[in-house]
Design an enzyme around this catalytic site. Structure first.
Site, PDB file in Angstrom:
ATOM      1  N   TYR A 477      -2.830  -0.965   3.746  1.00  0.00           N
ATOM      2  CA  TYR A 477      -3.928  -0.402   2.944  1.00  0.00           C
ATOM      3  C   TYR A 477      -3.592  -0.451   1.453  1.00  0.00           C
ATOM      4  CZ  TYR A 477      -7.741   2.619   1.475  1.00  0.00           C
ATOM      5  OH  TYR A 477      -8.862   3.111   0.850  1.00  0.00           O
ATOM      6  N   SER A 557     -11.643  -1.781   4.068  1.00  0.00           N
ATOM      7  CA  SER A 557     -12.059  -1.165   2.813  1.00  0.00           C
ATOM      8  C   SER A 557     -11.160  -1.668   1.682  1.00  0.00           C
ATOM      9  CB  SER A 557     -12.029   0.361   2.942  1.00  0.00           C
ATOM     10  OG  SER A 557     -12.751   0.971   1.909  1.00  0.00           O
TER      11      SER A 557
END
Length: 701
Positions: A477, A557
């Protein structure tokens, strides 16, 4: 369109062998509309900008054709079937959230494994039978209308709850009488990124409201929210504006109503910046007074007793600290109680007259207890390393609940006696056919490009023979101070059960080592994150854990940006790339819904130096024509109003145009879903099976 579909029929037969390099195929047509603009002296081309109108009929037709094309690659293969069967079995097990108590009532979420959405349960007393308080499965037939946030009033008589339609961030708030089960007439629309904070007298609650979109509710920029108070039994049109600042349209609001007092703390945020301003209202209706009027750190209210108020803060403490505020005779006195240590604070709770702090030590949790004056008392004893969460309650509570998990241990929930510190299992997740002793998770460090040591967790079945051909999934991430901690994952388990290795890299940009770790991966340091990710693969390959021919990378994301940027910079390092709901146009992310809020991590395209930095790695703008990129499966959802799907649409169209070899560039667009939260069980299982099934078919071809 029918002729176009027929043209692809031959692909179906070619795919029977699970080939990732089909010898003869053409992509669905993506109309090019030549367009360029000059920004800060740079010519920027954007031939697929028309796809930004992602709800138009033309865009919907493009999505339909792309999905049909993609399904011919991911719709049927032996790996998808195997993973689907495995997930269907493991998902049909009970799941339970950490319980919390309010006024003698115990609340938690429960799923028996067959429901699309978990139900909110309540026990009205310690010895009472649990009952269903709210069943989101009744909101819609297909499970795509989900339960968002919930807030129980101080006396546990009322529940405010929000509903999300098809995964959207927009929330509609309703109110339920907990004792009778009656849904009240109150209905609040156009709330977003908001909880419900009840007044002490239960007369109503506070929430954050945006203006109703004038154009397109899934695309229009959201700014200038208002902090509102809704009085029960009245229409929303009569709600009172408690706080707003039209001169600061990017400020957001949150309020803490202190139990049994007239005091309220107002938190003022600026986008996703972890720091916040802090104001206080000494009496309802009076002016809010500034306590912290600059962005010098995070300030999160914890609890209070008499005239002392406790806060978690990062002011002059990158790893976090606990401070107290005394309000007496109109004066405000701050005092540091638990000072910053070398380990970052993940969470703080005040329970049983003590301060419970969960620290992160090389991504693993350790819980310390302190007295209210900051004196160290004891450490929670745990036999194994993992992630610990929970400890909800108040200063008067003598017991609490917490959960424990790691990459090979399903979640366990403990009930903890805070007086004796004895703990007992309250609930644990059991999966059919799963034995934790058959799996291993190895924690290591590797060196990134600049020599920084990066943590990585490597998990697999003990019986697996690992070599250069082993399928490896690297997940990351790396942003927004978010820590990716050890936790049991059914999707990762499905990868391991197919004979693969899962590697989770704790990249800079996250919060694993406090604000410094975050700062080293944000703004002008963002390239560090992509280097960290690439060097995770290089480290694994050097250790003969997979190879460029057997490695897939995945992230969602901000992690979708991570995957896309890293695979563009290192096209020969990976076999498969899976960027999910990614931020992929770094020059226009701020022009949709809440995208402007990410400028704290990315920088502003309106600033020339920051624009140049963004341009250097923006996935959409760094695709090289003729380069051979890995087989890429881009995923998004039609109702994602957090990272709007046009990011993925434009990236897919351009990558298909520029791809220099026959490795497919595919896009999978989910209907009736958003950024991820609230996605029903069946959609989750099907998505994981298709994505991982495709990755295995490519790697093992």
């Amino acid at each position: 369109m029918n002729n176009q579909i027929l043209a692809y029929v031959t692909i179906i037969f070619l795919l029977a062998s699970c080939s990732n390099e089909v010898s003869d195929f053409s992509y669905p047509d993506s109309k090019k509309v030549e367009f360029s603009e000059t920004i800060h002296g740079y010519e920027v081309k954007d031939s697929y900008r028309w796809l930004e109108d992602f709800t138009s009929e033309e865009s919907k037709d493009w999505v339909k054709r792309q999905n049909q094309f993609t399904q011919q690659f991911i719709g049927k293969d032996k790996y998808k079937k195997s993973i689907n069967n495995h997930l269907s079995k493991t998902w049909e097990t009970e799941s339970l959230s950490i319980p919390y108590k309010i006024k003698g009532k115990t609340f938690y979420y429960f799923n028996d494994g067959t429901w699309q959405q978990s139900k909110l349960m309540v026990k009205d007393c310690e010895d009472c039978e649990e009952r269903v308080l709210l069943d989101p499965n009744k909101f819609s037939n297909d499970g795509t209308i989900s339960l968002g946030g919930t807030s129980v009033s101080n006396d546990a008589s009322l529940l405010a709850y929000s509903i999300s339609d098809g995964g959207s961030d927009w929330r509609t708030w309703r109110v339920l009488n907990i004792n009778s089960g009656e849904i009240l007439s109150d209905k609040i629309n156009w709330a977003k990124f908001s909880n419900a904070s009840w007044e002490n007298d239960n007369s109503g609650f506070y929430y954050q409201k945006y203006e109703e979109p004038k154009d397109e509710l899934l695309r229009e920029v959201n700014t200038a929210p208002k902090l509102m108070f809704h009085k029960l039994g009245t229409p929303q049109s009569e709600d009172q504006i408690i706080y707003e600042n039209q001169d600061k349209p990017r400020w957001g609001w949150g309020i803490n109503v202190l139990k049994d007092t007239e005091i309220r703390f107002l938190s003022i945020s600026n986008g996703t910046d972890e720091r916040n301003r802090l104001y206080v209202q000494l009496k309802r209706g009076e002016e809010f007074l500034p306590l912290v009027d600059e962005l010098i750190g995070a300030y999160q209210y914890l609890d209070h007793k008499d005239d002392t108020y406790w806060f978690y803060s990062t002011e002059n403490a990158k790893n976090g600290k606990v401070a107290s505020l005394q309000i007496k005779n109109g004066s405000f006195v701050w005092n540091d109680l638990v000072k910053e240590t070398s380990n970052s604070i993940r969470s703080v709770n005040l329970i049983n007259g003590s301060i419970a702090i969960t620290y992160l030590i090389d991504t693993f949790s350790e819980v310390h207890f302190y007295s209210l004056d900051g004196t160290f008392l004891k450490t929670l004893a745990m036999k194994e390393k993992g992630t610990i969460s929970g400890f909800g309650g108040g200063l008067e509570d003598t017991s609490t609940y917490f959960s424990y998990t790691n990459f090979t241990t399903p979640k366990k929930i403990y009930e903890l006696d805070l007086v004796s510190m004895s703990k007992k299992i309250f609930w644990e997740e059991t999966l059919k056919g799963f034995n934790a002793n058959n799996y291993i998770s190895d924690f290591r460090f590797y060196e990134s490009k600049d020599g920084t040591k990066i943590p990585i967790h490597i998990s697999y079945k003990k019986s697996l023979t690992i070599n250069e051909t082993t399928p490896v999934l690297i997940y990351g991430y790396g942003g927004f101070n978010i820590s990716i901690l050890p936790g049991f994952s059914k999707r990762f388990l499905s990868w391991m059960n197919e004979g693969g290795v899962v590697a989770v890299a704790n990249l800079r940009g996250g919060g694993e080592y406090g604000d410094i770790w975050h700062e080293d991966g944000m703004l002008f340091n963002k390239q560090n994150v992509f280097d960290d990710f690439a060097y995770a693969a290089k480290y694994l390959h050097k250790k003969q854990i997979g190879s460029p021919e057997s490695t897939a990378i995945q992230g969602g994301s901000n992690g979708g940006l991570l995957v896309a940027a890293t695979m563009l910079q290192n096209p020969s390092l990976f076999k498969v790339a899976i960027p999910q709901v990614g931020v992929l146009d770094m020059l226009r992310f701020h022009k949709f819904t809440i995208g402007w809020a990410w400028e704290s991590d990315y920088g502003s395209p309106d600033n020339k130096k920051e624009f140049e930095n963004l341009l250097s790695y923006s996935p959409l703008h760094n695709i090289k024509k003729g380069e051979c990129y890995p087989a890429t499966l881009i995923t998004t959802a039609e109702r994602d109003d957090r990272v709007v799907p046009s990011h993925s649409f434009k990236f897919a169209a351009k990558l298909q145009e520029y791809q220099g070899c026959k490795k497919p560039i595919l896009i999978r667009v989910e209907d009736r879903a958003g950024h991820g939260a609230g996605t029903p069980k069946n959609k989750q299982i099907n998505q994981i099976a298709e994505i991982y099934g495709y990755a295995f078919s490519v790697i093992n071809n």
